[in-house]
Scaffold this active site. Structure first.
Site, PDB file in Angstrom:
ATOM      1  N   LYS A  18      46.856  14.490  12.393  1.00  0.00           N
ATOM      2  CA  LYS A  18      47.528  13.208  12.626  1.00  0.00           C
ATOM      3  C   LYS A  18      48.788  13.187  11.781  1.00  0.00           C
ATOM      4  CE  LYS A  18      47.022   8.222  11.777  1.00  0.00           C
ATOM      5  NZ  LYS A  18      46.165   7.195  11.124  1.00  0.00           N
TER       6      LYS A  18
ATOM      7  N   TYR B  87      45.168  14.357   8.075  1.00  0.00           N
ATOM      8  CA  TYR B  87      46.015  13.169   8.197  1.00  0.00           C
ATOM      9  C   TYR B  87      47.150  13.243   7.172  1.00  0.00           C
ATOM     10  CZ  TYR B  87      47.134   8.115   7.944  1.00  0.00           C
ATOM     11  OH  TYR B  87      47.751   6.889   7.919  1.00  0.00           O
TER      12      TYR B  87
END
Lengths: 292, 292, 292, 292
Positions: C164, C135
């Site tokens: 992400k 992320y």
């Protein structure tokens, strides 16, 4: 006159000694663009090294382009002069020779404030009846204009009717779309952002890429407009590395090298700009071999 | 020829209709600078709106300045042309008329790479024997040069002998000092950073401030060089708001407005630049009332 | 286990005195997300104020979420601890309670270098068999990871399988797609970039928006995947202002205020975070009235 | 209680397995600082890895430091907790154990707005009578506070009496000085900006450098305050490369490596932080050989 589709940007060929413009070769570059199915021609933009031309060269290129295209598609003339007086002078000339649209950017030495930019655009608008494309490209012009400010100019300045956005920030386009309720046409000026710009509602894509890769930009435009999203994605990623390369290497140098690789020798860019070095030329050669 | 002290920057006065240079008034501005005890005069810098002058105007200003100063102090001529050919042309002219130093910046439309910048400086250096001040001001010129790169040019390019740093980042000066072991002279081009630049070893301060506040910049320079640090601090903070104001309002507009407030009407800046608006003029008036 | 579609982010409801987590209300928020047709639930992300929870609160929320969802859709657990030891501890806990995916970000006080980040991810990967979503969100985590570096981690770290991306720069997604030849799944973490992310090939969209606007994000996802580009554009611009608002106002504060406006009182965010002020609440109310 | 001079920052030594704090070794680091003639000790700052300590470790370090210094010079305790509740808890503890000053920064996951930051500082101020140093360090804390805003807090929050500025932008200090008419004390938190900060009126310099280079920072401070500007410049440039190195390499890692090189083994930093790699260690060794 609102532009849509692919707006093709020719480079400006020079003679071998770099000292004069070679109009014959300019004609050949325009032929390349027409064959690539561009929907309009924009002379004297960044790719055209307009900032590095003398006044008489600039006028030669403008006039030749309009005559050569001869109404087959619209002709846009880029105006990025440092003084308002000269910008007005050039805009009037573009009108006199029969151009269709003026692309106007606030090229500057000083950072201009919004009042100064507004007044610059207003002066040009008052000098000719041609529609004006507001062109925002802070990385070359040194001045950044917000979506809100450009829309204010569209509202208040008679001939300012469309926007070319080249910051590379897709949010700018979303803002233009939302704030104008989709009514002010905007064009993409950032090659490697073409996919998202078109999906976000851009009515056109301003690009020198068709000088080298034919109608692939046009195919991408059509795929997005027809809702063929998987095809659009595939076409975009196929061109992506090339699109990023010509921007990061300098459009004029990259496109001129590419044309030479394809047998269209158009001279180098004008100093201080230098031609691509050997390793960049080889990278370009490899990309073109895969693409064309 | 290495410069030190205060390098004073005159504005370029225009006629009422903004269409021609008013040389008589330029002489008066130079008188103001001489009275302010500047150690050199630098014509055709940012404050001088060089980017907005035609070739013949530029040459008039250069020639008039050298003649008017007449050897009393050194004269620096700013060269910030877009093409290398024109930069060489201007540099040769500066030499012919008897200027002492060329201040050369890589003003550009495209982002230039280091090879392009190096070659631009080299071409100018090869065209005249005058010493060259490398001038780094990305906010106006669109190109940023690292300390390492500028020192490489000082090393390799015969006439490149000193650096004017205007990024506003004091670390650049520390780098220049350390990397050159204190041997390459550098000058401060960021008005509101004058105190730390001089303390960091800058040999001079390039500024248009003496057009409006007399020898206060010179007093600050002297205080630092004499080690009177408390006095230097006091002098600096006294001028601080004013120094920041003329930068953030645009040097030409601010200095021209200030001269008018002091009875030296020199016309407005050239469009797209606009004169200060009323509220800015009033702020300037207040600051000058406290300072002068 | 690769995620696709809409990954819904619940907020973490607190008791009235802000001192404890209200699990009952968390269940209701999860119900809202399930009704909005999300394809996965991600607890303890930014929207979930994970950074402001004590260890025992964090574990309660993780465990409750997994139990409550009870296998209906996958559950992602966010891990953003400052020390590697604590990140490993939390990741192990996520595995023990039956979560499906770990979303791991390098939250940091110091700027971490790539070696430090790599080693952090490797330690977590070695501690559980769960797939790890890398992320990247520099605006909250203080550390930026390039596409190249994240792909290197996908290559070299066993459980690191997807990315992400939340920088808001669409070019990052283009790079991930091109460099991995479309093989590494990536998810969009920047709400107001959803249209272009999905068009660029994102396999999912991580968002707290379904807490307030039902299945509209899901409709947008479906429209893009079906190639209904005009419909997708319309759906996106309909949500755009709202999506930008919840990001710029702070996700937790905005979503909690919105839930209260819709009759789901879940308490305020935890201090230093403050609830939306009245004018922001009214703006949100207006947007929700148009959207829902 | 206003601090001036050199505020020395100890690192926090860990046991060999990185799992606990080694208080004995902390005492030795404090001895090093006292020998380097620091004017105050600031525990649990960035150099002290406060963000990576458990609550009990944090409290041990705070208490031990106050006891060990035992009133010889003032002790500052850094508080950078994510929640307001925990910041208040830590601040109260600092007061109970007899610390003299709290250094408070708004460490955050979310970007906090000014209302949130103000309220955070106010809550801490209301919880103890200790003076608060407002600490601005956006690169570690993720939140940037303008000079105007920090001065507003000094005005409105009872115990907020001084500012530590670590952005590295000297203009921030000029603004603090001018806007407060020189009345609000500010300290420099950016090592490689020490010379200009002190010349600009900083009352002190917060630094971990004395852990490794003895009283050289103190000598620099004294030279500036005595107006020995040439000496100050020489002392600054002597330390410059070292100061920049410890910041860019990460303070904890660099200072711990340096202490080991000097025979004070204090363990490595806590993961995800890693010790300096070999080449960085060698560079540091070379710099220390020249400096000490």
């Amino acid at each position: 006159m609102n532009l849509s589709g692919i707006i093709g940007y020719p480079v400006t060929p020079f003679s071998h000694d770099n000292k004069s413009v070679d109009l014959n070769k300019l004609g050949k570059v325009i032929d390349v663009l027409l064959k690539a199915k561009v929907d309009a021609i924009a002379a004297l933009g960044s790719a055209g090294e307009a900032a590095y031309l003398s006044e008489s060269e600039w006028k030669q290129v403008a006039e030749y382009t309009v005559k050569y295209v001869d109404g087959r598609i619209p002709v846009v003339i880029g105006v990025a002069q440092l003084t308002t007086e000269q910008a007005v002078n050039y805009a009037k000339y573009a009108y006199e020779i029969g151009a269709d649209v003026i692309m106007l950017s606030p090229f500057s030495y000083y950072k201009l404030n919004e009042q100064e930019i507004y007044s610059h655009y207003e002066s040009v608008s008052n000098s000719t009846p041609l529609p004006i494309m507001i062109y925002n490209n802070p990385s070359t012009c040194g001045v950044d204009m917000s979506p809100e400010f450009m829309l204010k100019m569209v509202d208040g300045i008679e001939n300012a009717t469309m926007i070319k956005e080249s910051t590379g920030d897709i949010q700018r386009m979303h803002k233009i779309y939302k704030l104008s309720k989709g009514k002010v046409p905007f064009l993409n000026g950032c090659n490697h952002m073409a996919l998202e710009a078109l999906n976000a509602g851009a009515s056109g894509w301003c690009t020198a890429a068709p000088c080298l890769i034919g109608d692939q930009p046009k195919q991408l435009f059509d795929a997005v407009k027809k809702g063929e999203s998987e095809k659009a994605k595939t076409l975009f990623y196929k061109q992506y590395e090339f699109l990023e390369f010509i921007v990061s290497s300098g459009l004029a140098a990259a496109v001129k090298s590419g044309l030479a690789l394809q047998g269209n020798e158009v001279g180098g860019p004008r100093k201080p700009l230098l031609p691509l070095n050997e390793s960049a030329k080889n990278r370009l050669k490899g990309m073109l071999a895969e693409l064309v």
